[in-house]
Design a protein around this motif. Structure first.
Motif, PDB file in Angstrom:
ATOM      1  N   GLY A   1       0.814  -1.227   0.000  1.00  0.00           N
ATOM      2  CA  GLY A   1       0.000   0.000   0.000  1.00  0.00           C
ATOM      3  C   GLY A   1       0.840   1.265   0.000  1.00  0.00           C
ATOM      4  O   GLY A   1       0.386   2.318   0.465  1.00  0.00           O
ATOM      5  N   LEU A   2       2.051   1.164  -0.508  1.00  0.00           N
ATOM      6  CA  LEU A   2       2.941   2.329  -0.472  1.00  0.00           C
ATOM      7  C   LEU A   2       2.721   3.280  -1.658  1.00  0.00           C
ATOM      8  O   LEU A   2       3.200   4.404  -1.645  1.00  0.00           O
ATOM      9  N   ILE A   3       2.005   2.797  -2.672  1.00  0.00           N
ATOM     10  CA  ILE A   3       1.779   3.649  -3.848  1.00  0.00           C
ATOM     11  C   ILE A   3       0.459   4.401  -3.653  1.00  0.00           C
ATOM     12  O   ILE A   3      -0.618   3.788  -3.609  1.00  0.00           O
TER      13      ILE A   3
ATOM     14  N   HIS B   1       4.050  10.047 -13.321  1.00  0.00           N
ATOM     15  CA  HIS B   1       4.344  10.622 -12.005  1.00  0.00           C
ATOM     16  C   HIS B   1       3.787   9.669 -10.945  1.00  0.00           C
ATOM     17  O   HIS B   1       2.608   9.337 -10.952  1.00  0.00           O
ATOM     18  N   VAL B   2       4.673   9.223 -10.049  1.00  0.00           N
ATOM     19  CA  VAL B   2       4.232   8.285  -9.004  1.00  0.00           C
ATOM     20  C   VAL B   2       4.300   8.978  -7.646  1.00  0.00           C
ATOM     21  O   VAL B   2       5.333   9.539  -7.268  1.00  0.00           O
ATOM     22  N   ASN B   3       3.171   8.938  -6.957  1.00  0.00           N
ATOM     23  CA  ASN B   3       3.100   9.489  -5.612  1.00  0.00           C
ATOM     24  C   ASN B   3       3.167   8.314  -4.644  1.00  0.00           C
ATOM     25  O   ASN B   3       2.292   7.436  -4.693  1.00  0.00           O
ATOM     26  N   MET B   4       4.156   8.271  -3.818  1.00  0.00           N
ATOM     27  CA  MET B   4       4.276   7.105  -2.924  1.00  0.00           C
ATOM     28  C   MET B   4       4.809   7.496  -1.550  1.00  0.00           C
ATOM     29  O   MET B   4       5.261   8.625  -1.339  1.00  0.00           O
ATOM     30  N   THR B   5       4.733   6.531  -0.639  1.00  0.00           N
ATOM     31  CA  THR B   5       5.300   6.742   0.691  1.00  0.00           C
ATOM     32  C   THR B   5       6.191   5.555   1.038  1.00  0.00           C
ATOM     33  O   THR B   5       6.384   4.661   0.218  1.00  0.00           O
ATOM     34  N   LEU B   6       6.707   5.550   2.242  1.00  0.00           N
ATOM     35  CA  LEU B   6       7.489   4.402   2.725  1.00  0.00           C
ATOM     36  C   LEU B   6       6.889   3.964   4.051  1.00  0.00           C
ATOM     37  O   LEU B   6       6.201   4.745   4.711  1.00  0.00           O
ATOM     38  N   SER B   7       7.160   2.722   4.431  1.00  0.00           N
ATOM     39  CA  SER B   7       6.498   2.188   5.628  1.00  0.00           C
ATOM     40  C   SER B   7       6.938   2.895   6.897  1.00  0.00           C
ATOM     41  O   SER B   7       6.264   2.856   7.911  1.00  0.00           O
ATOM     42  N   THR B   8       8.089   3.533   6.879  1.00  0.00           N
ATOM     43  CA  THR B   8       8.559   4.303   8.018  1.00  0.00           C
ATOM     44  C   THR B   8       9.519   5.374   7.516  1.00  0.00           C
ATOM     45  O   THR B   8      10.222   5.164   6.526  1.00  0.00           O
ATOM     46  N   LYS B   9       9.533   6.501   8.197  1.00  0.00           N
ATOM     47  CA  LYS B   9      10.476   7.558   7.805  1.00  0.00           C
ATOM     48  C   LYS B   9      11.906   7.065   7.963  1.00  0.00           C
ATOM     49  O   LYS B   9      12.831   7.578   7.353  1.00  0.00           O
ATOM     50  N   ALA B  10      12.054   6.082   8.855  1.00  0.00           N
ATOM     51  CA  ALA B  10      13.393   5.532   9.088  1.00  0.00           C
ATOM     52  C   ALA B  10      13.701   4.388   8.138  1.00  0.00           C
ATOM     53  O   ALA B  10      14.563   3.571   8.413  1.00  0.00           O
ATOM     54  N   CYS B  11      12.971   4.313   7.027  1.00  0.00           N
ATOM     55  CA  CYS B  11      13.193   3.200   6.092  1.00  0.00           C
ATOM     56  C   CYS B  11      14.648   3.174   5.633  1.00  0.00           C
ATOM     57  O   CYS B  11      15.150   4.150   5.068  1.00  0.00           O
TER      58      CYS B  11
END
Lengths: 99, 420
Positions: free
Chosen positions: A28-30, A41-51
């Motif tokens: 669910g990171l995308i 253009h891809v908008n995404m996140t990471l599971s933790t800021k400390a990834c």
């Protein structure tokens, strides 16, 4: 032939988080994909800021998108809002991580 | 703040690998020396063999792993490279030479004069470490919260090794008189409470949310721990060196206990909010470590209040092994595969199939090692509490087996190759 959202997601789904063992689409990171002609253009996140793989995952995602026929350029944007939670992952991931 | 284990800021893996490999080797050697300490479980007497064991374990294992982790984590926590990688290599080799001279001096009475010289070299190597860290901080415009933990930890290290050096000279040459026991206490509080614990607390705030996928938790308890621990350790060092009243030194130790309690609550808060619920060997080690920390505080308090030596010793043992060993070994299983993966396999992503991180560890061996370590620690604590030498020896044997498995898994991870 026009690039489709399905193609982009399928290609990004080849990117695996080596720590968790799931692909980043299932996690669910995308958050979103915008296709403008030959640009994606891809908008995404990471599971933790400390990834630990912040830069690498970004690069792998870009490489995966650029592999699609017809894509000439790709921009990856990492966002932290909304923050990722396990509820954004698909059922298979939720089950595997939360048992 | 973006924090990661490996970015372009991090030092070459070869540097960190030096410290990790040496740390694991010294863990194995310290486990062997522990076998011969069964006869000393019912007294405070510090024999040369005990001193050799304590330095092998603390300087050889605990400090080595912490130095390696600091060199890896500090640049990425601060988002600035370490001041000098060459300093770090020089520190490593000087440290090994000085530390082995000290161990030889403890083990062989004919070599006891090596102790002050070994201590001096070890001291200088730690000064190089401290200077390297201070110069890294000096280049920063602002320091984040984890950075503050690591900076204060380094200040305490500098203070306590200076105390240790003076003690080494007094023991070696009898140059002048000091209250040796009080100085030993100040040295230990400064090193363990000031350096080791502050580093552990700081890095825990990076590593635990990272590996457990913990989100949205409050960090108020770790903030309490930071200020209370800094105050408690400073007051404690001053009170022991200055010969202050027992009331002040007792109060300072109470502050440290309070801080450790706050740290334990913070860990519980993080683990409660984790998305990743599997209780693997990492989680088991963390939970056992934090439980050991709390029980050790209780045992030490009972030992001091009721003047029960065996309780205080059991509490100390539980802190060193139940807490420190489990906490470190648990994290070795997570950090080492990642660093080796990043160095060896990350460039192959997209070109060929690469392993997942947990595949680089023999997980069944890690599970068995974890359980055997818990069993060994419980047996040894019971051996100390009830002054049963054979029980302690049995626990020490199991711990040796457990630590051999740590060595094996480390070797396996370092030598992992992609199966065809």
């Amino acid at each position: 032939m026009a690039i489709t959202q399905e193609e982009v997601y399928a290609s990004i789904a080849t990117v695996i988080d080596p720590e968790v063992g799931f692909d980043i689409v299932s996690l669910g990171l995308i958050y979103g994909v915008v296709i403008e002609g030959e640009h994606v253009h891809v908008n995404m996140t990471l599971s933790t800021k400390a990834c630990p793989l912040h830069e690498l995952i970004k690069q792998w995602t870009k490489d995966a998108v650029l592999k699609i026929e017809g894509v000439n350029s790709c921009e990856i944007e990492i966002v932290w809002e909304p923050a990722w939670t396990i509820m954004m992952a698909n059922d298979e991931v939720k089950k595997a991580l939360s048992f | 703040m973006k924090v990661s284990l490996a970015t372009e800021m991090a030092p070459p893996f070869a540097l960190v690998a030096h410290f990790f490999i040496a740390g694991v080797v010294f863990l194995f050697l310290s486990s062997i020396s522990l076998l011969f300490l069964s006869g000393e479980i019912s007294s405070y007497f510090v024999s040369p063999l005990f001193a050799a064991f304590a330095h092998l374990y603390l300087l050889g294992f605990v400090m080595m792993i912490i130095f390696g982790a600091m060199y890896q984590l500090l640049p990425v926590v601060l988002e600035a490279p370490i001041f000098s990688k060459d300093f770090a290599y020089v520190q490593f080799y000087m440290y090994i030479v000085g530390f082995l001279m000290m161990i030889s001096g403890f083990l062989f009475s004919s070599l006891h004069l090596l102790i002050p010289y070994g201590a001096t070299i070890t001291y200088l190597s730690m000064v190089i470490f401290c200077v390297n860290i201070f110069l890294t901080f000096l280049r920063l415009e602002q320091i984040n919260f984890v950075g503050k933990f690591l900076l204060v930890a380094t200040i305490f290290l500098f203070t306590s090794v200076t105390i240790g050096l003076i003690m080494g000279f007094v023991m070696g040459h009898g140059s002048f008189e000091i209250d040796l026991m009080a100085w030993v206490k100040a040295h230990m509080i400064g090193t363990l409470g000031g350096f080791v614990m502050m580093v552990v607390m700081g890095v825990a705030m990076v590593l635990i949310p990272m590996f457990s996928l913990a989100h949205g938790f409050s960090d108020k308890w770790i903030k309490v721990a930071f200020y209370v621990q800094s105050t408690g350790v400073s007051l404690s060092i001053f009170s022991f060196l200055g010969g202050f009243s027992t009331l002040i030194s007792t109060f300072s130790l109470f502050l440290i206990a309070l801080s450790l309690f706050a740290f334990a609550i913070q860990i519980a808060v993080m683990l409660k909010s984790r998305a990743r619920k599997q209780n693997d060997y990492w989680v088991k080690n963390i939970v056992f470590a934090v439980s050991s920390l709390l029980i050790s505080i209780g045992l030490i308090l009972i030992g001091f209040i009721y003047d029960l030596q065996n309780f205080a010793l059991a509490g100390g043992f539980l802190f060193f092994f139940g807490f420190l060993l489990c906490f470190i070994v648990g994290h070795i299983y997570k950090i080492l595969p990642f660093l080796i993966w990043y160095d060896k396999f990350a460039p192959l992503v997209g070109k060929q199939k690469v392993p997942l991180l947990h595949q680089m560890i023999k997980t069944k061996v890690a599970d068995f090692q974890t359980l055997s370590l818990f069993m060994a620690i419980i047996i040894q604590v019971l051996g100390i509490l009830f002054s049963i030498q054979n029980l302690f020896f049995t626990g020490a044997l199991i711990m040796l087996l457990s630590n051999v498995l740590v060595v094996y898994n480390t070797w396996y991870t370092f030598n992992y190759t992609i199966k065809e």
